[in-house]
Design a protein around this motif. Structure first.
Motif, mmCIF file in Angstrom:
data_model
loop_
_atom_site.group_PDB
_atom_site.id
_atom_site.type_symbol
_atom_site.label_atom_id
_atom_site.label_comp_id
_atom_site.label_asym_id
_atom_site.label_seq_id
_atom_site.Cartn_x
_atom_site.Cartn_y
_atom_site.Cartn_z
ATOM 1 N N VAL A 10 0.869 -1.182 0.000
ATOM 2 C CA VAL A 10 0.000 0.000 0.000
ATOM 3 C C VAL A 10 0.902 1.227 0.000
ATOM 4 C CG1 VAL A 10 -1.831 1.270 1.171
ATOM 5 C CG2 VAL A 10 -1.779 -1.233 1.311
ATOM 6 N N PRO A 11 0.995 1.933 -1.136
ATOM 7 C CA PRO A 11 1.829 3.137 -1.171
ATOM 8 C C PRO A 11 1.271 4.222 -0.249
ATOM 9 C CG PRO A 11 1.221 2.432 -3.389
ATOM 10 C CD PRO A 11 0.408 1.626 -2.433
ATOM 11 N N GLU A 12 2.176 4.968 0.365
ATOM 12 C CA GLU A 12 1.802 6.117 1.183
ATOM 13 C C GLU A 12 2.435 7.346 0.542
ATOM 14 O OE1 GLU A 12 1.972 7.762 5.795
ATOM 15 O OE2 GLU A 12 2.545 5.704 5.343
ATOM 16 N N LEU A 13 1.606 8.286 0.112
ATOM 17 C CA LEU A 13 2.082 9.471 -0.583
ATOM 18 C C LEU A 13 2.045 10.677 0.337
ATOM 19 C CD1 LEU A 13 0.117 9.075 -3.961
ATOM 20 C CD2 LEU A 13 2.323 8.082 -3.312
ATOM 21 N N LEU A 14 3.168 11.377 0.438
ATOM 22 C CA LEU A 14 3.179 12.657 1.139
ATOM 23 C C LEU A 14 2.602 13.696 0.194
ATOM 24 C CD1 LEU A 14 6.625 12.790 2.978
ATOM 25 C CD2 LEU A 14 4.352 12.567 3.979
ATOM 26 N N VAL A 15 1.684 14.505 0.689
ATOM 27 C CA VAL A 15 1.007 15.500 -0.132
ATOM 28 C C VAL A 15 1.104 16.869 0.527
ATOM 29 C CG1 VAL A 15 -0.560 13.755 -1.083
ATOM 30 C CG2 VAL A 15 -1.268 15.062 0.922
ATOM 31 N N ALA A 16 0.983 17.916 -0.270
ATOM 32 C CA ALA A 16 1.069 19.276 0.261
ATOM 33 C C ALA A 16 -0.213 19.682 0.983
ATOM 34 C CB ALA A 16 1.370 20.265 -0.870
ATOM 35 N N SER A 67 14.883 16.017 -0.152
ATOM 36 C CA SER A 67 14.034 17.191 -0.373
ATOM 37 C C SER A 67 12.798 16.788 -1.185
ATOM 38 C CB SER A 67 14.814 18.292 -1.087
ATOM 39 O OG SER A 67 15.190 17.865 -2.374
ATOM 40 N N LEU A 68 11.684 17.439 -0.890
ATOM 41 C CA LEU A 68 10.420 17.151 -1.572
ATOM 42 C C LEU A 68 10.224 18.157 -2.703
ATOM 43 C CD1 LEU A 68 8.134 16.386 1.510
ATOM 44 C CD2 LEU A 68 9.147 14.757 -0.104
ATOM 45 N N ASP A 69 10.991 17.963 -3.764
ATOM 46 C CA ASP A 69 10.883 18.834 -4.930
ATOM 47 C C ASP A 69 9.760 18.340 -5.830
ATOM 48 O OD1 ASP A 69 13.116 20.330 -4.088
ATOM 49 O OD2 ASP A 69 14.476 18.898 -5.046
ATOM 50 N N ARG A 70 9.014 19.286 -6.396
ATOM 51 C CA ARG A 70 7.896 18.941 -7.268
ATOM 52 C C ARG A 70 8.386 18.746 -8.693
ATOM 53 N NH1 ARG A 70 2.878 19.949 -5.030
ATOM 54 N NH2 ARG A 70 2.014 20.321 -7.067
ATOM 55 N N PRO A 71 7.787 17.867 -9.461
ATOM 56 C CA PRO A 71 6.675 17.001 -9.065
ATOM 57 C C PRO A 71 7.170 15.862 -8.181
ATOM 58 C CG PRO A 71 7.322 16.475 -11.305
ATOM 59 C CD PRO A 71 8.165 17.648 -10.871
ATOM 60 N N LEU A 72 6.335 15.490 -7.228
ATOM 61 C CA LEU A 72 6.691 14.396 -6.325
ATOM 62 C C LEU A 72 6.551 13.058 -7.053
ATOM 63 C CD1 LEU A 72 4.951 15.637 -3.056
ATOM 64 C CD2 LEU A 72 7.308 15.974 -3.805
ATOM 65 N N GLY A 73 7.256 12.057 -6.560
ATOM 66 C CA GLY A 73 7.151 10.718 -7.127
ATOM 67 C C GLY A 73 7.840 10.538 -8.460
ATOM 68 N N ARG A 74 8.816 11.360 -8.767
ATOM 69 C CA ARG A 74 9.504 11.241 -10.058
ATOM 70 C C ARG A 74 10.095 9.846 -10.228
ATOM 71 N NH1 ARG A 74 13.082 16.239 -9.489
ATOM 72 N NH2 ARG A 74 12.086 16.318 -7.479
ATOM 73 N N PRO A 125 -2.547 16.307 -7.697
ATOM 74 C CA PRO A 125 -2.166 17.697 -7.425
ATOM 75 C C PRO A 125 -0.696 17.893 -7.032
ATOM 76 C CG PRO A 125 -4.283 17.227 -6.416
ATOM 77 C CD PRO A 125 -3.742 15.921 -6.928
ATOM 78 N N ASP A 126 -0.031 16.846 -6.543
ATOM 79 C CA ASP A 126 1.379 16.956 -6.158
ATOM 80 C C ASP A 126 2.329 16.455 -7.233
ATOM 81 O OD1 ASP A 126 1.384 17.948 -3.255
ATOM 82 O OD2 ASP A 126 -0.159 16.396 -3.269
#
Length: 161
Positions: A10-16, A67-74, A125-126
């Protein structure tokens, strides 16, 4: 509340912004909240057998390795199997959400045959990349085919030209 078989991953995504993410995931994506801890800005969402955790960055205990640079999940895309990717693609259009890749029919080699998928990609959105796909069937590999992956634009019936 418990599924007969819990998923092994189950992936867990950090979101803004958890609220914005829930609007996306529980809106056009068709997920529902299984449970949440809003004081921790956390939600566990499901769509059929697809499970996902969403956690707002900077609240609670985040495990951040860089660091959480956008886009996340690259470098990662989350594939979600749905019954009808064409209808879901239309739901995103109706919601005004741009697709990262439009709906297509693609054939992948699997042993001595090819598996077809109708798929499209969208970013949350992230910036996390999500690939919704449904089966287009299986077929024997054509003798003239020398390519392992063949992307073919599909007409409304999913037929390649």
């Amino acid at each position: 509340m418990t599924d007969p078989v819990e998923p092994a991953l189950v992936p867990e995504l950090l979101v803004a912004d958890l609220d914005r993410s829930l609007e996306f995931w529980c809106g056009p994506c068709g997920f529902t909240i299984r449970y949440s801890r809003m004081d921790e800005r956390f939600a566990y969402v499901t769509r059929g057998s697809a499970h996902l955790m969403l956690e707002q960055a900077g609240v609670g205990r985040n495990w951040v390795t860089g660091s959480l640079d956008r886009p996340l999940g690259r470098g990662v895309n989350l594939q979600i199997t749905v019954a009808d990717s064409e209808s879901l693609s239309a739901a995103f259009a109706d919601a005004g959400v741009d697709l990262f890749m439009p709906l297509e029919t693609t054939w992948y080699r699997v042993g001595g045959e090819e598996a077809g998928v109708r798929q499209f990609l969208v970013q949350d959105p992230d910036g996390y990349l999500i690939r919704f796909q449904s089966s287009a069937g299986r077929r024997r590999i054509e003798e003239t085919s020398s390519v392992g992956v063949q992307a073919v634009p599909a007409d409304a019936d999913g037929i390649r030209s």
